[in-house]
Design an enzyme around this catalytic site. Structure first.
Site, PDB file in Angstrom:
ATOM      1  N   ASP A 386       0.833  -1.210   0.000  1.00 30.83           N
ATOM      2  CA  ASP A 386       0.000   0.000   0.000  1.00 30.83           C
ATOM      3  C   ASP A 386       0.864   1.255   0.000  1.00 30.83           C
ATOM      4  O   ASP A 386       0.604   2.211  -0.746  1.00 30.83           O
ATOM      5  CB  ASP A 386      -0.909  -0.015   1.234  1.00 30.83           C
ATOM      6  CG  ASP A 386      -2.339   0.392   0.900  1.00 30.83           C
ATOM      7  OD1 ASP A 386      -2.699   0.323  -0.289  1.00 30.83           O
ATOM      8  OD2 ASP A 386      -3.090   0.757   1.817  1.00 30.83           O
ATOM      9  N   ASP A 448      -8.950  -2.486   2.506  1.00 32.08           N
ATOM     10  CA  ASP A 448      -8.825  -1.860   3.820  1.00 32.08           C
ATOM     11  C   ASP A 448      -9.844  -2.408   4.813  1.00 32.08           C
ATOM     12  O   ASP A 448      -9.766  -2.103   6.006  1.00 32.08           O
ATOM     13  CB  ASP A 448      -8.995  -0.348   3.688  1.00 32.08           C
ATOM     14  CG  ASP A 448      -7.971   0.253   2.737  1.00 32.08           C
ATOM     15  OD1 ASP A 448      -6.839  -0.247   2.699  1.00 32.08           O
ATOM     16  OD2 ASP A 448      -8.315   1.210   2.012  1.00 32.08           O
TER      17      ASP A 448
END
Length: 538
Positions: A386, A448
Site C-alpha cells: 500500500d 482496507d
C-alpha cells in the site's frame, strides 16, 4: 488545492530526475549537478505558474426557470482572487464567444464585453493574450472552454500584476450542459468557497467499515468453531452444505501480492480495457456474496420449502428449495441492476456499497488465516504494498501521479469515465469545489476492510477456543476503528489520498500482540496451537 497542483508537477519532475540518474550511473556527479539546477529552476517556475485552485461558477437563467446550478472551474488565484461566498460574488451576463479563440483584436466584438464574462475557446495563443484582450474590452472575467483536461492558466509575475480580472477553465461538457439546461441567456457568478476539513460522509463510511469488520469477524469465527464442534454430526441436505473455508499459506500470500501488483500496474496502463473485466468480476462475486449473506435468513422462513422436480441440469439436479432459487434470482437481479445503472451517481452508490459489504462478509467467511504468524505476514506485506503504490510510485510515473490513487479514482484522461467498483463510496455531503470537481465521493477500498478483517476473524476464533470472553475480538475491532479514525485525520491534514493500511495494520497488529502479552498467551496466539488443544478434547 494549490498544494496539490504544485505537488503533482514536482512529483513528475522528481520522477524524471530519478530516471536520468538511473540511466547514467557513470557520470553521476555531472548529471546530478545539471538535474539539481533544473530542479531549482523548475521549482521556481512551478511556484509561479502551477498554483491553481478549484472553484465554482454558479449559473442562473435570465428568464427564470430551473434553479441555479454550480459547475467546476479551475483557476489561478495569481491572476485574480475569487470571493469565498456566493453572496459576495457579482452575477454577470455570460456571453457565448466560443466561435472565436480571442487571440487578436479582430476577434473582439464591435461593442466589446462591457460588464460581461465572455466564454471563449481554448487554443492558438496563451492564456495571457486572451485575458488581456478580454480585460481591455471591458470584460469582468474570462471563462475558457477546454475539450481537453483542465490545466491551470499559467503566466509570469509581470502578467499577473497587469491583469485584474479572474480567468478560469471550464470543461466543454459543462458548457453544453449549461446551454441545454438554462438556454443561451444566462448570468453567472464565480466564487471559490473554503474546503471543509472533514466531510460528514466519513461517519457513514466509518460505520459501514467497522460494522462489516465486526460482523464479518464475528460470523467467520463463530462459523469456524461451530464446524469444528459439529464435525461428528452429518447432514448432507443441500441447504446445509456450505463452502469450506480456505486456509491461507505463505505461498498463497506471496502469489496473491504478486497478482495484486501485476493487476494494479496493468490497470494503470490499460485501464479503459480492464475496467470492464473488473466490473464483470464484481457483479459475479457480489451476487455470490449477497446470496451467502441472505441464505441463513431465508432458510428460516416458514414457506418456500418445496423442492424443484428431479432433473439432470448442472445446478438444479441437487433439487434446491424454491425459496433458495428465488433468493439466487434476486441476488443476480440486484447485481445486474447495479451493472446497468452503475454510473447513476445519485443512487447507484447505495447498491454498490450494499453489494460490496456482502462481498466482504463472504470473503471473511471463506478465507481463513490459521495462525497469528500468517496474519502478521499477510498484513505486513500488504502494508508495504500500500505504501509503495501510494507514496513511492509518484516518483516513478511520468505524470507524477500515484498508481493506487489514479486507479482507485479512475484516470482523469480515461475515455470510458468508468470507475472501479472495488470500493465503498459515499457522496460528499458538504458543498465544495473539491466535491464538485475532483472527488465527488469519499472512497474506502475493500482491501482496507478485508485485510484487517481477517485478523479480527482470527482473534474471534482464538477467543472462543481459549474461552477468553472475546477480549481479542473486541480489542482488535476497537483498534480497527481507531486506525480508521487516524486515517481520516491524516486525510484531512494532508489533503491527498492515504494508504489506509499504513494506519490500520500497526493499530490492529500491535493491539492484538499487546493483548496476547498481557494474557501471557503470545506463544499459542502466534502459532494457533490453542485450536489444536481444544479440538483434541472432542
Amino acid at each position: 488545492m494549490r498544494g496539490v497542483c504544485v505537488a503533482r508537477g514536482l512529483g513528475a519532475l522528481l520522477g524524471n530526475l530519478w530516471r536520468r540518474l538511473r540511466r547514467a550511473p557513470a557520470d553521476l556527479a555531472a548529471v546530478a549537478a545539471a538535474a539539481l539546477a533544473r530542479l531549482v529552476a523548475a521549482f521556481l517556475l512551478l511556484a509561479a505558474q502551477v498554483a491553481c485552485e478549484y472553484g465554482m461558477v454558479h449559473v442562473v437563467s435570465e428568464a427564470g426557470g430551473p434553479r441555479g446550478k454550480d459547475y467546476c472551474i479551475l483557476y489561478n488565484p495569481q491572476w485574480a482572487h475569487l470571493p469565498r461566498d456566493l453572496s459576495k460574488a457579482s452575477f454577470l451576463q455570460l456571453r457565448n464567444w466560443t466561435a472565436s479563440l480571442l487571440c487578436s483584436a479582430a476577434d473582439l466584438p464591435a461593442y466589446g464585453f462591457g460588464n460581461q464574462i465572455p466564454l471563449v475557446a481554448r487554443g492558438n495563443c496563451t492564456f495571457y493574450e486572451k485575458v488581456r484582450l478580454a480585460q481591455g474590452s471591458g470584460a469582468r472575467g474570462l471563462l475558457i472552454v477546454s475539450r481537453e483536461r483542465l490545466v491551470p492558466p499559467g503566466g509570469n509575475k509581470t502578467q499577473f500584476d497587469e491583469i485584474g480580472i479572474p480567468v478560469a477553465l471550464l470543461s466543454y461538457r459543462d458548457m453544453l450542459d449549461i446551454f441545454r439546461r438554462f438556454g443561451r441567456m444566462v448570468r453567472v457568478a464565480l466564487y471559490a468557497p473554503h474546503e471543509p476539513v472533514l466531510d460528514y460522509n466519513m461517519v457513514i463510511i466509518f460505520i459501514m467499515a467497522v460494522g462489516t469488520v465486526a460482523i464479518g469477524g464475528y460470523w467467520a469465527g463463530s462459523r469456524d468453531v461451530k464446524k469444528r464442534y459439529m464435525k461428528h454430526k452429518r447432514d448432507d441436505g443441500p441447504e446445509k452444505q456450505e463452502d469450506e473455508a480456505v486456509d491461507v499459506t505463505p505461498v498463497m500470500t506471496c502469489v496473491f501480492v504478486v497478482m495484486c501488483c501485476s493487476m494494479l500496474v496493468l490497470l494503470y496502463y490499460f485501464y479503459d480495457f480492464l475496467v470492464y473485466v473488473v466490473i464483470g468480476i464484481f457483479c459475479l462475486a457480489s451476487a455470490t456474496g449477497l446470496y451467502s449473506c441472505l441464505a441463513p435468513c431465508v432458510r428460516r422462513l416458514p414457506f418456500g420449502k418445496c423442492r424443484i422436480p428431479n432433473n439432470s441440469l448442472p445446478y438444479f439436479h441437487k433439487r434446491p428449495q424454491a425459496c433458495m432459487l428465488l433468493l439466487a434470482l434476486f441476488c443476480v437481479a440486484v447485481s445486474v441492476v447495479w451493472g446497468v445503472f452503475r454510473n447513476e451517481d445519485q443512487w447507484a452508490w447505495v447498491l454498490q456499497d450494499a453489494l460490496g459489504m456482502a462481498f466482504c462478509l463472504y470473503m471473511l467467511k471463506t478465507i481463513r488465516l490459521p495462525t497469528f504468524k500468517a496474519c502478521t505476514l499477510l498484513l505486513l506485506v500488504l502494508f508495504l504494498y500500500d505504501i509503495f503504490f501510494v507514496f513511492i510510485t509518484p516518483f516513478l510515473t511520468k505524470s507524477g501521479s500515484s498508481i493506487m490513487v489514479e486507479v482507485a479514482t479512475g484516470p482523469s484522461d480515461s475515455a470510458t469515465r468508468e470507475k472501479l467498483p472495488m470500493v465503498l463510496k459515499v457522496p460528499r455531503l458538504n458543498s465544495s469545489p473539491l466535491a464538485l470537481c475532483d472527488r465527488p465521493f469519499s472512497l474506502l477500498g475493500f482491501g482496507d476492510i478485508l485485510v484487517p478483517g481477517l485478523l479480527v476473524a482470527y482473534c474471534h476464533r482464538f477467543d472462543i477456543q481459549v474461552q477468553s470472553s472475546r477480549v481479542y475480538f473486541v480489542a482488535c475491532t476497537i483498534a480497527y476503528g481507531v486506525g480508521l479514525l487516524v486515517t481520516f485525520v491524516a486525510l484531512a491534514l494532508m489533503q491527498r489520498g492515504q494508504p489506509a493500511l499504513l494506519y490500520l495494520v500497526p493499530c490492529t497488529l500491535v493491539t492484538s500482540c499487546a493483548v496476547a502479552l498481557w494474557r501471557r498467551e503470545l506463544g499459542v496466539f502466534w502459532t494457533g496451537s490453542g485450536f489444536a488443544v481444544n479440538t483434541s478434547l472432542l
